[in-house]
Design an enzyme around this catalytic site. Sequence first.
Site, PDB file in Angstrom:
ATOM      1  N   ASP A 163      37.610  55.438  41.459  1.00  0.00           N
ATOM      2  CA  ASP A 163      36.297  55.052  40.864  1.00  0.00           C
ATOM      3  C   ASP A 163      35.348  55.205  41.950  1.00  0.00           C
ATOM      4  O   ASP A 163      35.555  54.416  43.107  1.00  0.00           O
ATOM      5  CB  ASP A 163      36.286  53.480  40.494  1.00  0.00           C
ATOM      6  CG  ASP A 163      37.764  53.118  39.496  1.00  0.00           C
ATOM      7  OD1 ASP A 163      38.341  53.936  39.245  1.00  0.00           O
ATOM      8  OD2 ASP A 163      37.735  52.079  39.105  1.00  0.00           O
TER       9      ASP A 163
HETATM   10  N1  DQQ Z   1      40.300  51.170  38.903  1.00  0.00           N
HETATM   11  C1  DQQ Z   1      40.032  50.983  37.365  1.00  0.00           C
HETATM   12  C2  DQQ Z   1      39.175  49.535  37.753  1.00  0.00           C
HETATM   13  C3  DQQ Z   1      39.973  48.840  38.811  1.00  0.00           C
HETATM   14  C4  DQQ Z   1      40.252  50.016  39.922  1.00  0.00           C
HETATM   15  C5  DQQ Z   1      39.455  51.935  36.704  1.00  0.00           C
HETATM   16  C6  DQQ Z   1      41.375  50.011  40.654  1.00  0.00           C
HETATM   17  O1  DQQ Z   1      39.520  48.633  36.700  1.00  0.00           O
HETATM   18  O2  DQQ Z   1      39.249  47.797  39.629  1.00  0.00           O
HETATM   19  O3  DQQ Z   1      39.744  53.122  36.803  1.00  0.00           O
HETATM   20  O4  DQQ Z   1      41.672  51.184  41.387  1.00  0.00           O
END
Ligand code: DQQ
Length: 573
Positions: A60
């Site tokens: 992300d």
């Molecule tokens: N990736 C998710 C989120 C989390 C993060 C979404 C963990 O919900 O915080 O891809 O790597």
Amino acid sequence: MALPICVTIIIICSYFLICNDGVEAFHSIYPGLQSISVRSVNKLHRTAYHFQPRRNWINDPNGPMYYNGVYHLFYQYNPKGAVWGNIIWGHAVSKDLINWKELEPALYPSNPFDKYGCWSGSATVLPGKGPVILYTGVIDKHSNEVQLYAIPENKSDPFLRKWVKPKAFNPIIKPERAMNASVFRDPTTAWWSTDGHWRILIGGSRKNRGMAYLYRSKDFLKWIRVKHPIHSAASTGTWECPDFYPVSLKGKNGLDISSVGNSVKHVLKNSLDKTRYEYYTIGTYFRNKDKYIPDNTSEDGWGGLRYDYGNFYASKSFFDPSKNRRVVWAWANESDSKEDDVKKGWAGIQAIPRTVWLDSQGRQLLQWPVEELNSLREKEVNLSNQKLKKGDYVKVKGITAAQADVEISFSFSSLEKAEAFDSRWVNPENVCAEKGSKNEGGIGPFGLLTLASEKLEEFTPVFFRIFKASNNHVILMCSDATSSSLKTELYKPSFAGFVDVDLSIHKKLSLRTLIDHSVVESFGVGGKTNILSRVYPTLAIKKKAHLFVFNNGTEHITVENLRAWSMKSARRN
Ligand code: DQQ
């Protein structure tokens, strides 16, 4: 003979990757793979102008912001390997959103509240005080989550390299007893209201109902949960990375997160952990009731509108005051196996940052690559008034087809030959998979053939096909990875979306496609329907990649205008 555990994990993971539509719900853990340090990086499918770090895994985008003349992009990063795990915040800075300098990680586990990971979050620039990061800390092996804050160690460092997590008040938000603490994450940028409170959203779920919890604070330190979530939707599972922001009903300019007024609507975007798709609604934010209600033209749930109908997840937007625009970032995962990611030494890229605004009818968002991307264009080639009969494939010569930017507009004289639309075709991906780019149609399939090998053993078509429904015409846009690679163990989806265009006046459709070695990122009809695909050609690589325009429909199509550019590589460091 029993298989070693890591081989078993790879087989199980590959099975899910291939058989589960390539969708990986939850945070899959690969204990045997997540800390295999990367010795060498395979460059074959690395991108030239989509952001990715030098090595290892990213997911992300986090905390994007513009501060003191510099754009900051943080991102979920595994410093120890090429699959998800050991998550910290990587950090890169830029003056133009295209050329980046990678810095040391901004946040990494350093206290009991983020010992098991520094997960996603956002940045808010507090007037007169500077930026604050809110992020999710994972406190144990069961993914129980809390929210923390961090501030720059030295605000006069132009790149804000070091971040501290003050002991006082951290963690600033803990889940309550009745909440499921393992799905309580990803705080948004905060907005300020005239009642003197800052507000943020945090994603989560109760049973299977996805929701965005709302919290408020007077001082940014003590946060109180508002009794009811700002919005929730049944059967959508956990909402990750919610994003909530105002959009203007008047023109393309973006709005600061705290903007109010009569010509302001709001957008709520959720990333759905269950399917790894996102959807958004456009609606009204009732400040005094702490409620957001989607318009009745905006479907809430699985069938909702998407920024992108391809590989695009965990998106996050920010307001760029230097250009009065809202910019959205997103993660595009790999489509190959974890085993291949480990071999490559890297995994995950960021989509090109896109300017986002409300379409003039207020029913959907439009997106377009940020204008700074054009600075990489060189050696333009053109085609105009090119007729395409059924079965025509015309090569576009003179560009580096593996690293290019293409804008094209198509026209046709009549809608007579449109095939009948079956009202049971609710999922555009199924229609795309069934019809493909080669099967003869009435109007279309026509479009671009990207990353094509000389003899078309490999190609990724991006195309339109027009159907006649009872009261209107339905336009299908596809980006079909089925023939993208001779490699077999790959996820090769037929990504597709419908495009909301009234063809009764202008019988024209336009397309822009960014091609970047293992990325085909397309914007249909001025950014109404967009599709990012990850593909891994084995023959159509570097100078051996070609670009064609094609038509496999009986209606003749005219390429009114094509402009294509070779793209320079973006500077990284
Ligand atoms: N990736 C998710 C989120 C989390 C993060 C979404 C963990 O919900 O915080 O891809 O790597």
